[in-house]
Design an enzyme around this catalytic site. Structure first.
Site, short mmCIF file in Angstrom:
data_model
loop_
_atom_site.label_atom_id
_atom_site.label_comp_id
_atom_site.label_asym_id
_atom_site.label_seq_id
_atom_site.Cartn_x
_atom_site.Cartn_y
_atom_site.Cartn_z
N GLN A 100 0.85 -1.20 0.00
CA GLN A 100 0.00 0.00 0.00
C GLN A 100 0.88 1.24 0.00
O GLN A 100 1.78 1.37 0.83
CB GLN A 100 -0.93 0.04 1.21
N HIS A 146 -3.64 4.36 -1.38
CA HIS A 146 -4.44 4.65 -0.18
C HIS A 146 -5.14 6.00 -0.36
O HIS A 146 -4.52 7.06 -0.32
CB HIS A 146 -3.54 4.69 1.04
N ALA A 148 -8.20 6.73 1.47
CA ALA A 148 -9.27 6.55 2.44
C ALA A 148 -8.92 7.21 3.77
O ALA A 148 -7.82 7.73 3.96
CB ALA A 148 -9.55 5.06 2.64
N TYR A 151 -7.08 10.90 5.09
CA TYR A 151 -5.71 11.35 4.90
C TYR A 151 -5.62 12.23 3.64
O TYR A 151 -6.61 12.44 2.95
CB TYR A 151 -4.75 10.16 4.85
#
Length: 337
Positions: A100, A146, A148, A151
């Site tokens: 990730q 990422h 979500a 952030y």
């Protein structure tokens, strides 16, 4: 009837079951973001436990990216050999592994959409592409963007938090542009067949945040561009979890994941309080959700996949108490036997 223990594929990734270890901050990397022997052992234990796919904890892409203590990084080529050791360890235990990738901010600051210039955004897009190439060279089976949990990248989707007035803010088309450019850059650098996943918020659960509209548009476009799978999450780190008002006690984002699966035709991965095999099996066979990712339950039971294979009527032992995040020696469950 579909089973949690079907063998399936996400792109070129072969999974021995539909259970995925979602990205989980272990707080065990060294000060430079490099893997430690202890952290490699965490991943080996997960792979030995029978999980279908491992997604690493969030890994920063540049040397100046903001990191929290013990957070992984892959800022340059010197990090590749030790990640290759990790990949080989996990593969030898029978599991695939995806890295990730994340950019939280720069030089110790956690950025919001108003912080970067256009030049900064273009540099970050390039940084994601370069990090993806390093992950590919290290042998990872794919990478996940990422986007979500509120952030930096996730905030661009939020109509209230994204106050930009240029091509990266305002309309929903503009709010998804940054994410789409990152995905395009990774595809261009790693090739059309290299698995690319995204973790995206269905909603921040703030009033009129516009995230669900942005999520749907982004996922439709990502599907057209060949995204391999979409992990659907929700909420932001500063708020209680699960978000207030959810109609389910388990698998709380199920309706959103089912809709993303329906409108895109792309494998949907549901994350968020997945706890009971019978519930997951029901969603697998009625909601079009293909995979289920879990975080805290794997801290308590690294062998949860094997446990559920032998005990399909037993829920995960995780109490969702968050005591794991309060330990002095890393993100570990104090109740493990």
């Amino acid at each position: 009837m579909k089973s949690l223990f079907d063998e399936t594929c996400i792109g070129t990734i072969h999974l021995r079951n539909r259970l995925i270890r979602s990205a989980t901050w272990e707080a065990m990397a060294d000060e430079s973001g490099r893997l430690t022997p202890r952290l490699i052992e965490v991943y080996r234990e997960l792979a030995d436990g029978g999980v279908g796919l491992i997604i690493t904890s969030a890994t920063t892409i540049t040397s100046d990216a903001t990191r929290v203590p013990g957070m992984l990084s892959i800022p340059d080529d010197t990090f590749v050999p030790v990640y290759n050791e990790l990949v080989q360890t996990v593969h030898d235990a029978g599991a695939p592994i995806v890295m990730q990738l994340v950019f939280p901010g720069r030089n110790g600051a956690f950025w919001t959409p108003s912080d970067p210039s256009r030049e900064d955004i273009h540099s970050i897009v390039k940084g994601f592409g370069e990090a993806a190439v390093r992950a590919q060279r290290a042998g990872f089976d794919g990478v996940e963007i990422h986007a979500a949990h509120g952030y930096f990248l996730s905030q661009f989707l939020n109509d209230k938090r994204n106050t930009r007035t240029d091509e990266y803010g305002g309309t929903v088309e503009n709010r998804v542009r940054f994410l789409l450019e990152i995905a395009c850059e990774i595809r261009a650098r790693t090739g059309a067949n290299y698995p690319l996943l995204v973790k995206i918020n269905c909603s921040d659960f703030e009033e009129e945040d516009g995230v669900w509209d942005a999520c749907q548009l982004a996922c439709r476009q990502l599907a057209e561009d060949g995204i391999s799978a979409i992990e659907v999450s929700g909420g932001i780190s500063q708020m209680p979890f699960p978000p207030h008002g959810m109609p389910y006690e388990e698998s709380v984002f199920r309706d959103y994941a089912a809709e993303i699966s329906r409108i895109t035709g792309v494998p949907a991965i549901l994350v968020g309080l997945n706890r009971t095999p019978s519930v997951l099996t029901g969603l697998l066979n009625t909601a079009g959700i293909g995979y289920f990712s879990l975080s805290r339950p794997f801290l308590r039971q690294p062998d949860l996949a094997g446990y559920w294979r032998n005990n399909p009527d037993r829920p995960a032992e995780c109490l969702s108490c968050d005591a794991c995040r309060k330990q002095p020696d890393g993100n570990v469950c104090p109740f493990r036997e």
